[in-house]
Scaffold this motif. Sequence first.
Motif, short mmCIF file in Angstrom:
data_model
loop_
_atom_site.label_atom_id
_atom_site.label_comp_id
_atom_site.label_asym_id
_atom_site.label_seq_id
_atom_site.Cartn_x
_atom_site.Cartn_y
_atom_site.Cartn_z
N ASP A 202 0.95 -1.14 -0.05
CA ASP A 202 -0.04 -0.01 0.06
C ASP A 202 0.88 1.23 -0.02
O ASP A 202 1.80 1.15 0.63
CB ASP A 202 -0.73 0.00 1.23
CG ASP A 202 -1.91 -1.13 1.14
OD1 ASP A 202 -1.99 -1.78 0.34
OD2 ASP A 202 -2.78 -1.31 2.18
N SER A 205 -1.34 8.04 -0.03
CA SER A 205 -2.25 8.43 -1.26
C SER A 205 -1.83 10.21 -1.57
O SER A 205 -2.32 10.37 -2.62
CB SER A 205 -3.79 8.45 -1.12
OG SER A 205 -4.02 9.22 0.22
N GLY A 209 -0.81 9.34 -5.04
CA GLY A 209 -2.25 9.37 -5.62
C GLY A 209 -2.15 10.44 -6.91
O GLY A 209 -1.65 11.45 -6.96
N PRO A 214 -3.86 2.19 -7.95
CA PRO A 214 -4.58 1.47 -6.93
C PRO A 214 -5.53 0.29 -7.39
O PRO A 214 -6.05 0.49 -8.41
CB PRO A 214 -5.74 2.60 -6.40
CG PRO A 214 -5.42 3.84 -6.89
CD PRO A 214 -4.69 3.63 -8.52
N THR A 304 -5.68 6.91 4.30
CA THR A 304 -5.49 7.39 3.17
C THR A 304 -4.20 6.57 2.36
O THR A 304 -2.96 7.09 2.42
CB THR A 304 -4.98 8.63 3.38
OG1 THR A 304 -4.04 8.93 4.31
CG2 THR A 304 -6.17 9.73 3.83
N LEU A 306 -3.26 4.18 -1.04
CA LEU A 306 -3.65 3.19 -2.28
C LEU A 306 -3.42 1.94 -2.13
O LEU A 306 -2.25 1.36 -2.07
CB LEU A 306 -2.70 3.75 -3.44
CG LEU A 306 -2.93 5.25 -4.44
CD1 LEU A 306 -2.87 6.34 -3.24
CD2 LEU A 306 -1.87 5.25 -5.32
#
Length: 459
Positions: A202, A205, A209, A214, A304, A306
């Motif tokens: 992960d 973000s 982002g 994702p 928060t 991805l």
Amino acid sequence: MIPTHEALVADLAELIAIPSVSADPAHAGDVRRAAEWVAGRITAAGGSVEIEERGGRPLVTGRVPASTGGDAPTVLVYAHLDVQPPDPLELWESDPWTLVERDGKLVARGIADDKGHLFMLLEATRLLAEAGELPVDVRFTIDAEEEVGGHSAVDWVEEDTGAADVALVLDGGYATETLPSFCTALRGMCYFHVTVRTGERDLHSGMYGGAALPATHALVQVLSAVLPGPDGRVPEPLRSGIVPPTEEEVAGWSALPHGREELAADGARPVDDRAEDEFRLRTTAEPSVTVNGVEGGSPRLQKTVLPVEAQANVSLRLAPGQTTKAMAPVFERLLREAAPKGATLDVELWSTGEPGHVDPAAPAVVLALDAFEQVLGTRPVLVRSGGSIPVVAALVARGVPAIVTGFTRPTAQLHSPNENIPASALRDGLETTVAVLRRFGALDTSSQGESASRSRSSA
């Protein structure tokens, strides 16, 4: 020929009193007792019978020969002797294992699903055989694990090489309180588990982002390739092989509740403006795709990131005429083609079930429709089922036309307390079953055999 209502109720009450709950190991002996009761009725009708253990539960198979002897048509009948647990007991207005007549209804666990129907098949065969008027060989396949999704009856049907010119499956009911029905088609299913990965871990973000892919976004893109379009239809490649409903089937749907009522009754919202008007078509004669569950990231915590992995369970309901062998690869291809660059996609086919279709114009179907109309004064409506009945699909795959019907009503409270059928349905159902067996004596066994052979070759 038909015994009095009181005599029928007393006989059926014996079977009802046996708590044959297949889901509860504590009732294993009761399930066996019910199987022995059924076997005794077949023997009393002059038949031969066998109880074999399959998967820890009994399967009753037997045969009562035609009174005429010789090359009589063969009817394979199916019903099940197991029932749902009676809980919650406090909601029953009478003992669930005692058959009682109340307010014009017969009430007990199993009376509608499926011991009442089982009794009709056994008693109709006995009455005709005892009178020397049974025009068909009747073969029995009585299931003891239908309520727990067992496969012993399906396996038996697939292994069986005996004669079967038609199958009579009494495990259904009326379309409305006053309108009998025949189910002529069933949908099948392919159930997939889809996993998408888009990296090693992960990511933050805020830092990644808009630049990094994702897994949740990739999964949405993948699933969009198989979901219905604005017209409610799945993508064209998933529609290959559909056997459309006949004019007679479509005409019969007009006698059924409108889709608006069906959806509203269960608190559902239509998926688009045409869904209510096309309810029967979409839920019984067309393929459909449903995303049954999605998992990825953190849908509850404010996290928060991805997500690097996302998963979904997706089911494809197959329309009559389609096959799992043909459609599963098409479904997977559409998913893979839609996967964005950089995503790793894993597609697992967890389970399958074949659809089934019986030609409404088949001689056996017409004879059974005539028998129902003769006794009940109403010709059954032809319906399709959006769900699956594995034993019916197995019969159809053998080329055996299956008559799927019954005498329960929509108000039967199946699987619930105070399960019931109209008191009159017991005699009506028995008289109709007798009439159906009589009519089946006119079946042309040579043409049925050829039809079955052709179906086996094409399966």
